[in-house]
Design a protein around this motif. Sequence first.
Motif, mmCIF file in Angstrom:
data_model
loop_
_atom_site.group_PDB
_atom_site.id
_atom_site.type_symbol
_atom_site.label_atom_id
_atom_site.label_comp_id
_atom_site.label_asym_id
_atom_site.label_seq_id
_atom_site.Cartn_x
_atom_site.Cartn_y
_atom_site.Cartn_z
ATOM 1 N N LYS A 1 0.774 -1.101 -0.002
ATOM 2 C CA LYS A 1 0.114 -0.121 0.001
ATOM 3 C C LYS A 1 0.840 1.125 0.197
ATOM 4 O O LYS A 1 0.357 2.251 -0.396
ATOM 5 N N LYS A 2 2.262 1.054 0.451
ATOM 6 C CA LYS A 2 3.153 2.279 0.653
ATOM 7 C C LYS A 2 2.351 3.548 1.483
ATOM 8 O O LYS A 2 2.746 4.479 1.225
ATOM 9 N N THR A 3 1.635 2.972 2.480
ATOM 10 C CA THR A 3 0.692 3.976 3.488
ATOM 11 C C THR A 3 1.478 3.758 5.000
ATOM 12 O O THR A 3 1.827 2.373 5.036
ATOM 13 N N LYS A 4 1.206 4.924 5.550
ATOM 14 C CA LYS A 4 1.719 4.543 7.119
ATOM 15 C C LYS A 4 1.068 3.630 7.849
ATOM 16 O O LYS A 4 0.949 2.957 8.815
ATOM 17 N N PHE A 5 -0.549 3.731 7.464
ATOM 18 C CA PHE A 5 -1.495 2.932 8.447
ATOM 19 C C PHE A 5 -2.226 1.998 7.291
ATOM 20 O O PHE A 5 -2.051 2.030 6.143
ATOM 21 N N PHE A 6 -3.096 1.376 7.816
ATOM 22 C CA PHE A 6 -3.682 0.158 6.964
ATOM 23 C C PHE A 6 -4.749 0.679 6.250
ATOM 24 O O PHE A 6 -5.235 -0.091 5.073
ATOM 25 N N GLY A 7 -5.349 1.952 6.516
ATOM 26 C CA GLY A 7 -6.512 2.438 5.471
ATOM 27 C C GLY A 7 -5.956 3.859 4.825
ATOM 28 O O GLY A 7 -6.649 4.244 4.175
ATOM 29 N N GLY A 8 -4.625 4.023 4.865
ATOM 30 C CA GLY A 8 -4.094 5.149 4.667
ATOM 31 C C GLY A 8 -2.832 5.759 5.048
ATOM 32 O O GLY A 8 -2.259 5.258 5.736
ATOM 33 N N ASP A 9 -2.854 7.253 4.817
ATOM 34 C CA ASP A 9 -1.738 7.897 5.712
ATOM 35 C C ASP A 9 -2.236 8.530 7.061
ATOM 36 O O ASP A 9 -1.372 9.098 7.713
ATOM 37 N N SER A 10 -3.514 8.234 7.321
ATOM 38 C CA SER A 10 -4.016 8.634 8.519
ATOM 39 C C SER A 10 -4.950 7.580 9.174
ATOM 40 O O SER A 10 -5.359 6.417 8.573
ATOM 41 N N ILE A 11 -4.889 7.709 10.533
ATOM 42 C CA ILE A 11 -5.655 6.261 11.305
ATOM 43 C C ILE A 11 -6.780 6.379 10.946
ATOM 44 O O ILE A 11 -7.602 7.234 10.862
ATOM 45 N N THR A 12 -7.451 5.000 10.426
ATOM 46 C CA THR A 12 -8.740 4.774 10.306
ATOM 47 C C THR A 12 -9.425 3.638 11.194
ATOM 48 O O THR A 12 -8.447 3.047 11.996
ATOM 49 N N ILE B 1 -9.759 0.512 10.847
ATOM 50 C CA ILE B 1 -9.169 -0.753 10.884
ATOM 51 C C ILE B 1 -7.987 -0.842 11.897
ATOM 52 O O ILE B 1 -7.455 -1.926 12.650
ATOM 53 N N ASP B 2 -7.201 0.461 11.796
ATOM 54 C CA ASP B 2 -6.049 0.320 12.740
ATOM 55 C C ASP B 2 -6.494 0.346 14.035
ATOM 56 O O ASP B 2 -5.837 -0.206 15.064
ATOM 57 N N TYR B 3 -7.418 1.080 14.442
ATOM 58 C CA TYR B 3 -8.250 0.755 15.853
ATOM 59 C C TYR B 3 -8.683 -0.505 16.290
ATOM 60 O O TYR B 3 -8.436 -0.998 17.304
ATOM 61 N N MET B 4 -8.993 -1.018 15.339
ATOM 62 C CA MET B 4 -9.694 -2.488 15.510
ATOM 63 C C MET B 4 -8.525 -3.393 15.868
ATOM 64 O O MET B 4 -8.637 -4.435 16.453
ATOM 65 N N MET B 5 -7.308 -3.357 15.067
ATOM 66 C CA MET B 5 -6.244 -4.312 15.544
ATOM 67 C C MET B 5 -5.203 -3.833 16.566
ATOM 68 O O MET B 5 -4.926 -4.732 17.018
ATOM 69 N N TRP B 6 -5.159 -2.473 16.886
ATOM 70 C CA TRP B 6 -4.395 -1.834 17.734
ATOM 71 C C TRP B 6 -4.274 -2.749 19.405
ATOM 72 O O TRP B 6 -3.178 -3.049 19.482
ATOM 73 N N PRO B 7 -5.326 -2.906 20.112
ATOM 74 C CA PRO B 7 -5.380 -3.579 21.319
ATOM 75 C C PRO B 7 -4.401 -4.630 21.688
ATOM 76 O O PRO B 7 -3.606 -5.210 22.489
ATOM 77 N N TRP B 8 -4.146 -5.503 20.566
ATOM 78 C CA TRP B 8 -3.539 -7.030 20.525
ATOM 79 C C TRP B 8 -1.693 -6.545 20.471
ATOM 80 O O TRP B 8 -1.201 -7.048 20.710
ATOM 81 N N PHE B 9 -1.519 -5.411 19.615
ATOM 82 C CA PHE B 9 -0.227 -5.281 19.308
ATOM 83 C C PHE B 9 0.301 -4.455 20.699
ATOM 84 O O PHE B 9 1.469 -4.469 21.003
ATOM 85 N N GLU B 10 -0.876 -3.377 21.340
ATOM 86 C CA GLU B 10 -0.304 -3.010 22.650
ATOM 87 C C GLU B 10 0.185 -3.976 23.647
ATOM 88 O O GLU B 10 0.900 -3.712 24.647
ATOM 89 N N ARG B 11 -0.486 -5.246 23.412
ATOM 90 C CA ARG B 11 -0.433 -6.171 24.669
ATOM 91 C C ARG B 11 1.039 -7.284 24.172
ATOM 92 O O ARG B 11 1.162 -8.219 24.840
#
Length: 239
Positions: free
Chosen positions: A159-170, A172-182
């Motif tokens: 995708k060449k983007t910073k986040f999974f839905g583009g260059d800003s947080i959308t 999907i990023d929030y849906m995945m984040w809690p497990w990476f935090e852990r």
Amino acid sequence: MSTERSFAKGSAAPGPVPKGHIRLYSMRFCPFAQRARLVLNAKGIKHEIINVNLTDKPEWFLEKNPLGLVPVLETPAGEVITESPITCDYLDEVYPEKKLLPSSPFGKAQQKMMLEDFSKVIPYFYKIPMGKKKGEDTSGLEAELNMKLSKLDEDLVNKKTKFFGGDSITMIDYMMWPWFERLECFELKHCLDRTPELKKWTAQMLEDMAVKATMHRQDSMKAFHASYVAGKPDYDYGL
């Protein structure tokens, strides 16, 4: 606004949802409930949090959600919404400020497909630490997890983007984040060493205001996780 301490069986039911607010029934350390907390914070929605003891659930909570799971949203009109992706989609639709889901039907479908794929990764974050505690060989499970994380890394590369839905947080990023935090408390942080783009993504997520607002300190998370693995979850740890 949060009750912090969790309500258990025999506790009095909270009063009506305050006008102009939405209520979230949560558990402080639950990654699924954190999804809803992330969205509430990201969108600046006025809300109240009621924490629930998930081992010894209050009777009034089971009337709202017979499955006894969090997150649960309740509106001032008494409407109840359950299941983390559904609660988050609802919040995005009802509170149009700072939309987190794409506006196009295809964009929305893409995020839902990604979420469906990610839901198959989640069990590994529990199976591996539990297996290790029992002295089992978890190398096969870890290899499978590494493969799945590599696919996520590849996705960011393509995708060449910073986040999974583009260059800003959308969404999907929030849906995945809690497990990476852990990852640290699951003792799986080393899995990111093979996925440089995913590692960059986690560093960028840590800069986000909603992520900062919903995070726990790693030592608190580890202490809760240890109590959970031991079969005696301490929902009020650190209060």
